[in-house]
Design an enzyme around this catalytic site. Structure first.
Site, PDB file in Angstrom:
ATOM      1  N   HIS A 139      33.953 -44.701 -18.087  1.00  0.00           N
ATOM      2  CA  HIS A 139      33.481 -45.318 -16.841  1.00  0.00           C
ATOM      3  C   HIS A 139      31.962 -45.492 -16.865  1.00  0.00           C
ATOM      4  CE1 HIS A 139      33.088 -45.862 -12.413  1.00  0.00           C
ATOM      5  NE2 HIS A 139      31.977 -45.171 -12.602  1.00  0.00           N
ATOM      6  N   GLU A 140      31.241 -44.460 -17.263  1.00  0.00           N
ATOM      7  CA  GLU A 140      29.779 -44.532 -17.270  1.00  0.00           C
ATOM      8  C   GLU A 140      29.275 -45.514 -18.323  1.00  0.00           C
ATOM      9  OE1 GLU A 140      28.325 -43.358 -14.846  1.00  0.00           O
ATOM     10  OE2 GLU A 140      29.918 -42.039 -14.090  1.00  0.00           O
ATOM     11  N   HIS A 143      29.393 -49.084 -17.105  1.00  0.00           N
ATOM     12  CA  HIS A 143      28.250 -49.518 -16.296  1.00  0.00           C
ATOM     13  C   HIS A 143      27.163 -50.118 -17.193  1.00  0.00           C
ATOM     14  CE1 HIS A 143      29.295 -48.328 -12.277  1.00  0.00           C
ATOM     15  NE2 HIS A 143      29.480 -47.058 -12.593  1.00  0.00           N
ATOM     16  N   GLU A 197      31.601 -50.515  -9.273  1.00  0.00           N
ATOM     17  CA  GLU A 197      32.335 -49.277  -9.529  1.00  0.00           C
ATOM     18  C   GLU A 197      33.773 -49.580  -9.960  1.00  0.00           C
ATOM     19  OE1 GLU A 197      31.462 -46.009  -9.562  1.00  0.00           O
ATOM     20  OE2 GLU A 197      29.408 -46.722  -9.405  1.00  0.00           O
TER      21      GLU A 197
END
Length: 277
Positions: A139-140, A143, A197
């Protein structure tokens, strides 16, 4: 400069700054993004901030550079990072870094250009297994792939343009400029941040699956997070993030898209087995 010419130039700048930073992948992320700021500038400034973060952690003697937890993260990162090329080709040239900070914080991040940070708090308090760590790290990293940091900087630049237009139109009336700021905050920043997100959730899910980590781990993370933050979370309509329940629903809907990738991927050994070995 007349107000009309200023408006035309401002709108032209906004329209010419649209781009898509990644390929859609199996999860189908294909949103055109507003990118007024340059990736070089954003990456350089982010790298400086990352270095400062690490120096402060080192000064406080909470920068972890070895040990089992650090090795776990490093091993998982080394499996996830090659999967980023499914979304964009240039990541093989990125200066990927990993930082672990010993602090009771439920957080992790990946700064523009591939600078990953984990806090021991999120691993220990949520008792994360490898699949769950991979979900968070994916997930990070997502980004950074989507350059959401650069997008936010660009939105801030656009907001300044909107404020200037409001000032030109409103003359000396400061209340009009204040209203323009508020409109820009809610119309540009908050909704888009929620979208960012959700994009990171989707791409992170695919990265983990491609690396051989069970994508169901992402759902488990949010179930644990909901339990850990019970009665402490902000209502979704006041937050820049989707609620945990919303994320679980969205991740569940994406499972059919990533399960074939997970089944086809070589499975990593457990980091617990690596420790024993």
């Amino acid at each position: 400069m007349s107000i009309r010419i200023f408006w035309i130039l401002a709108v032209s700048a906004l329209l010419s700054a649209c781009a898509n930073t990644t390929r859609p992948g199996a999860v189908g992320i294909n949103r055109s993004q507003f990118m007024m700021a340059s990736s070089e500038d954003v990456n350089r400034l982010s790298a400086a901030s990352y270095s400062e973060q690490n120096q402060k952690a080192k000064d406080k003697n909470i920068l972890v550079t070895s040990g089992h937890t650090y090795d776990r993260l490093k091993f998982i990162a080394n499996r996830l990072i090659p999967q980023t090329e499914a979304f964009r080709d240039d990541t093989r040239q990125w200066d990927w870094r990993l930082t672990l900070i010993d602090a009771p914080i439920l957080n992790a991040s990946c700064a523009p250009g591939g600078k990953i940070t984990f806090y021991t708090g999120i691993i220990e308090q949520l008792n994360l297994n490898d699949d769950e760590i991979a979900a968070i790290m994916g997930h990070e990293i997502a980004h950074a792939l989507r350059e959401h940091g650069r997008e936010r900087v660009s939105q801030a630049a656009a907001q300044n343009i909107l404020v200037n237009i409001a000032m030109a139109l409103a003359g000396p009336y400061g209340s009009a400029v204040s209203a323009a700021n508020q409109v820009a905050q809610y119309a540009i920043v908050l909704p888009n941040s929620r979208e960012n997100e959700s994009e990171a959730d989707a791409i992170g899910l695919e990265l983990a699956a491609r690396a051989g980590y069970n994508p169901v781990g992402a759902i488990a993370v949010w179930q644990k997070m909901l339990k850990a933050t019970k009665d402490k979370s902000t209502p979704e309509f006041l937050s820049t993030h989707p609620s945990g329940e919303t994320r679980i629903e969205q991740l569940t809907a994406l499972m059919p898209s990533v399960e074939p990738l997970y089944k086809a991927a070589p499975k990593p050994p457990s980091t617990k087995k690596l420790q024993k070995g």
